[in-house]
Design a protein around this motif. Sequence first.
Motif, PDB file in Angstrom:
ATOM      1  N   GLY A  21      41.284  42.379 -15.870  1.00 49.77           N
ATOM      2  CA  GLY A  21      42.405  42.119 -14.968  1.00 49.77           C
ATOM      3  C   GLY A  21      43.369  43.286 -14.917  1.00 49.77           C
ATOM      4  N   ASP A  22      43.586  43.942 -16.065  1.00 45.83           N
ATOM      5  CA  ASP A  22      44.456  45.120 -16.106  1.00 45.83           C
ATOM      6  C   ASP A  22      43.822  46.303 -15.380  1.00 45.83           C
ATOM      7  OD1 ASP A  22      46.237  43.656 -17.697  1.00 45.83           O
ATOM      8  OD2 ASP A  22      45.362  44.414 -19.565  1.00 45.83           O
ATOM      9  N   VAL A  23      42.499  46.421 -15.513  1.00 48.38           N
ATOM     10  CA  VAL A  23      41.783  47.491 -14.812  1.00 48.38           C
ATOM     11  C   VAL A  23      41.904  47.294 -13.303  1.00 48.38           C
ATOM     12  CG1 VAL A  23      39.543  48.614 -14.457  1.00 48.38           C
ATOM     13  CG2 VAL A  23      40.172  47.784 -16.733  1.00 48.38           C
ATOM     14  N   ARG A  80      36.915  40.502 -20.867  1.00 47.41           N
ATOM     15  CA  ARG A  80      37.403  41.688 -21.550  1.00 47.41           C
ATOM     16  C   ARG A  80      36.204  42.511 -21.988  1.00 47.41           C
ATOM     17  NH1 ARG A  80      42.733  39.267 -24.844  1.00 47.41           N
ATOM     18  NH2 ARG A  80      43.969  39.018 -22.930  1.00 47.41           N
ATOM     19  N   ILE A  81      36.435  43.788 -22.164  1.00 45.57           N
ATOM     20  CA  ILE A  81      35.345  44.718 -22.485  1.00 45.57           C
ATOM     21  C   ILE A  81      35.595  45.322 -23.853  1.00 45.57           C
ATOM     22  CG2 ILE A  81      34.144  46.819 -21.797  1.00 45.57           C
ATOM     23  CD1 ILE A  81      33.812  44.451 -19.849  1.00 45.57           C
ATOM     24  N   ARG A  82      34.540  45.370 -24.674  1.00 48.49           N
ATOM     25  CA  ARG A  82      34.591  46.077 -25.953  1.00 48.49           C
ATOM     26  C   ARG A  82      33.594  47.214 -25.911  1.00 48.49           C
ATOM     27  NH1 ARG A  82      31.082  44.558 -30.876  1.00 48.49           N
ATOM     28  NH2 ARG A  82      29.870  46.113 -29.719  1.00 48.49           N
ATOM     29  N   SER A  83      34.069  48.418 -26.186  1.00 46.04           N
ATOM     30  CA  SER A  83      33.180  49.579 -26.114  1.00 46.04           C
ATOM     31  C   SER A  83      33.832  50.785 -26.755  1.00 46.04           C
ATOM     32  CB  SER A  83      32.871  49.894 -24.642  1.00 46.04           C
ATOM     33  OG  SER A  83      32.019  51.026 -24.531  1.00 46.04           O
ATOM     34  N   LYS A  84      33.027  51.777 -27.046  1.00 44.48           N
ATOM     35  CA  LYS A  84      33.536  53.113 -27.318  1.00 44.48           C
ATOM     36  C   LYS A  84      33.965  53.734 -25.987  1.00 44.48           C
ATOM     37  CE  LYS A  84      29.430  56.034 -26.683  1.00 44.48           C
ATOM     38  NZ  LYS A  84      29.987  56.903 -25.632  1.00 44.48           N
ATOM     39  N   SER A 105      51.284  44.373 -23.574  1.00 47.23           N
ATOM     40  CA  SER A 105      50.273  43.380 -23.926  1.00 47.23           C
ATOM     41  C   SER A 105      48.989  43.539 -23.126  1.00 47.23           C
ATOM     42  CB  SER A 105      50.814  41.965 -23.697  1.00 47.23           C
ATOM     43  OG  SER A 105      51.960  41.721 -24.493  1.00 47.23           O
ATOM     44  N   LEU A 106      47.893  43.123 -23.729  1.00 51.50           N
ATOM     45  CA  LEU A 106      46.622  43.046 -23.029  1.00 51.50           C
ATOM     46  C   LEU A 106      46.669  41.884 -22.044  1.00 51.50           C
ATOM     47  CD1 LEU A 106      44.121  44.865 -23.657  1.00 51.50           C
ATOM     48  CD2 LEU A 106      43.110  42.878 -24.771  1.00 51.50           C
ATOM     49  N   SER A 136      48.888  53.161 -16.921  1.00 52.75           N
ATOM     50  CA  SER A 136      48.211  52.989 -18.196  1.00 52.75           C
ATOM     51  C   SER A 136      47.443  51.673 -18.222  1.00 52.75           C
ATOM     52  CB  SER A 136      49.241  52.985 -19.343  1.00 52.75           C
ATOM     53  OG  SER A 136      49.963  54.204 -19.375  1.00 52.75           O
ATOM     54  N   ILE A 137      46.184  51.744 -18.605  1.00 50.90           N
ATOM     55  CA  ILE A 137      45.367  50.551 -18.817  1.00 50.90           C
ATOM     56  C   ILE A 137      45.569  50.116 -20.267  1.00 50.90           C
ATOM     57  CG2 ILE A 137      43.032  49.605 -18.833  1.00 50.90           C
ATOM     58  CD1 ILE A 137      42.323  51.932 -16.846  1.00 50.90           C
ATOM     59  N   PRO A 138      46.178  48.948 -20.507  1.00 50.22           N
ATOM     60  CA  PRO A 138      46.426  48.519 -21.888  1.00 50.22           C
ATOM     61  C   PRO A 138      45.131  48.392 -22.681  1.00 50.22           C
ATOM     62  CG  PRO A 138      47.732  47.220 -20.347  1.00 50.22           C
ATOM     63  CD  PRO A 138      46.763  48.022 -19.525  1.00 50.22           C
ATOM     64  N   SER A 139      45.177  48.793 -23.948  1.00 51.22           N
ATOM     65  CA  SER A 139      43.978  48.826 -24.779  1.00 51.22           C
ATOM     66  C   SER A 139      44.321  48.438 -26.213  1.00 51.22           C
ATOM     67  CB  SER A 139      43.376  50.233 -24.763  1.00 51.22           C
ATOM     68  OG  SER A 139      42.380  50.381 -25.749  1.00 51.22           O
TER      69      SER A 139
END
Length: 353
Positions: free
Chosen positions: A329-331, A171-175, A250-251, A313-316
Motif C-alpha cells: 500500500g505504501d509502494v 507486505r513483502i519480505r526480501s533483500k 509507520s508501515l 520515502s517508502i517505509p521499511s
Amino acid sequence: MIELLKTLTSLSGPCGYEHSVSYFLKEYINDKVDEVNIDPIGNVIARKKGDKPGPTILLTAHMDEIGFIVKKVESNGLLRFEKLGGHDDRILLAQPVKVMGENGDIPGVIGTISAHYAKFDDATKVRKHSQLYIDIGVSSREEVEELGIEVGTPIVWGTEFQVLGKGDNPRIRSKALDDRAGCAVLVQVLEELQEVSFAGELVFLFAVQEEVGLRGAKTAAEHIYADAAIAIDTTAVSDTPEETMDQTLSLGKGTGIKVIDFSLIVHKTMKNLLVSLAKENKIPYQLEVFPGIGTDGGAVNYANKGIPTGVLSIPSRYAHSPVEVIDMGDVEATKELVKSFILKLHEGQTFPF
C-alpha cells in the motif's frame, strides 16, 4: 508491481557491481522512453518527453544493494570479507549469502559457533565483521578458485523474496528492497504514462553506489539539467516496540514525504507541493523528519546551480538486513504521488525558493 519487485530484488547488484540490474533496467524500459543509456559508472539514464511544453523533472532511485566483498581466502576454504555499504554486525551471524563467482552465484553462510559452545563464550560479545567468515562448503583454497572466487569477489544476501500478510493488503519480505522498491515505482510510473498526455520532459536516473556515499547520483546529476527533482528511496520506520523507536513513521500508513534528513533539508516549495497533491488526490502520506538517513536527493540538490528537490520515502522495517519488509500500500501511494506530480506539471511552472 509485485512481480516486478520480485524480479528486481532477485538480481545481485551490490555497490560497484550493479551490472545485472543496470542491464535489466535498460532493456526493460527501452521501448517505454525516448532514449536510454548506461553511463561509464553504471547509472541508467532515460528520457521521456511529454506532448506539451513544460519543465524538466529528474526522477531518481538507486539500484545498488548493500553487500560484502571477499577480502581473503583462508587455506581451509573459508572466506574473510569486507562490507559494501552499511551493516549491523549484530545481525550477520548464520545468515545466508550468495557469492558472485565468475562461474555463477555460489550459496554460502556467514559462520558462527554452535549453540553448544555458547556457555563457554561471552554471551554479550558482538564480534566484528572482520572476525567473521563465510562458509561455501569447500575445504581448500584451490576449490574456492575452481568456483571462480577470489579476493574482490562481491557477495549479497542469500534470502528469498516472500509475500507476507493478507492477500488484499500484502507486505513483502526480501533483500535489496532498499532501493529496488524505488526503482520499481519509477518503472511502474513509466508503464502508466504510456499514451498519457503530460507537460515537459522526464529524466529517469537509476543510480549506482548510493550506499557508499551517493556516488552515482553525484556523478550523473552534474551533467543533467533539471528544473526540479524527486528522489524515491526507502526509509526506516519507528513503529516497533524497541525503546529507541518514537512511533513517528509507520508501515502501512502511506508514503513518506521527507522534510529533513542528514543529507538534505527538503526544498519547501517541493515539500508543500507534494503535500498538497497528496491531500488533493487522497493519497495517504506521512511527514518524515529523520536525521539517521540520507538519499540521492542530497546529491541531486547540489548539482548545477542547485536543483529544487523533494524526496518520497517508502517505509521499511529491518532496513539494511536480509529480511527488509515493506507494505505494498505504501509502494502504491508513492507511485500515485509521483504520477500526480507529473500530471500536474504545466508550461511556465517554476519551483521558487
